[in-house]
Design an enzyme around this catalytic site. Sequence first.
Site, short mmCIF file in Angstrom:
data_model
loop_
_atom_site.label_atom_id
_atom_site.label_comp_id
_atom_site.label_asym_id
_atom_site.label_seq_id
_atom_site.Cartn_x
_atom_site.Cartn_y
_atom_site.Cartn_z
CG ASP A 18 13.02 -60.31 -12.88
OD1 ASP A 18 12.31 -60.78 -13.80
OD2 ASP A 18 13.16 -60.89 -11.79
CD GLU A 37 10.50 -62.18 -8.71
OE1 GLU A 37 9.64 -63.09 -8.86
OE2 GLU A 37 11.64 -62.25 -9.20
CG HIS A 83 8.07 -63.92 -5.17
ND1 HIS A 83 7.38 -63.77 -4.01
CD2 HIS A 83 7.16 -63.86 -6.17
CE1 HIS A 83 6.10 -63.61 -4.27
NE2 HIS A 83 5.93 -63.68 -5.57
CG HIS A 112 12.87 -66.49 -8.97
ND1 HIS A 112 12.81 -66.40 -10.34
CD2 HIS A 112 13.15 -67.78 -8.70
CE1 HIS A 112 13.02 -67.59 -10.86
NE2 HIS A 112 13.22 -68.45 -9.88
CG ASP A 122 16.04 -63.05 -10.41
OD1 ASP A 122 16.94 -63.51 -9.67
OD2 ASP A 122 14.92 -63.57 -10.50
#
Length: 180
Positions: free
Chosen positions: A7, A9, A57, A158, A163
């Site tokens: 994942d 961000e 986030h 997040h 995640d």
Amino acid sequence: MRQIVLDTETTGLEPSEGHRIIEVGAIELLNRRLTGRRFHQYLNPDREIDAAAVEIHGITNAMLEDKPRFADVAAQFLEFIEGAELLIHNAPFDVGFLNAELARAMSGGCALPVTVVEDYCTVQDTLKLARTLHPGQKNNLDALCRRYNIDNSQRVVHGALLDAEILADVYLAMTGGQTA
């Protein structure tokens, strides 16, 4: 089979508009078992983070001032994912950002073995898989956690590594659970 659950961000939604990756989190599965190997890095994007992204986030520019740039960790990242199957929820988003970062690093003089992630490993979109398994239902990560009884109570905002960890549990549940 080696799989990497990944994942990112970002500073915003569009790499074509100069948005950048600010966090990469990846964990390794080998034959459907967590190995404990991970790649996690916060990154200095050299640009402002959109306010809407910060709300999602919680990562601010001040938190990233002393962090490396993507080009500084690109070779290490590629070494970690080499030859694996990447498992990414909404893969086109993350892969688009990763490919934009690779292109930017290469144009800045960084010598890398590939120009796009797909030349280095395969990619499976777990969102697409979830939509196939559960058509017409919500298939975001939180909805899948509820559906498969996976604890995501630590997910206040997040975070790429958290995640990825949650997605690993979701993926194993969606695809038949853990194997011996």
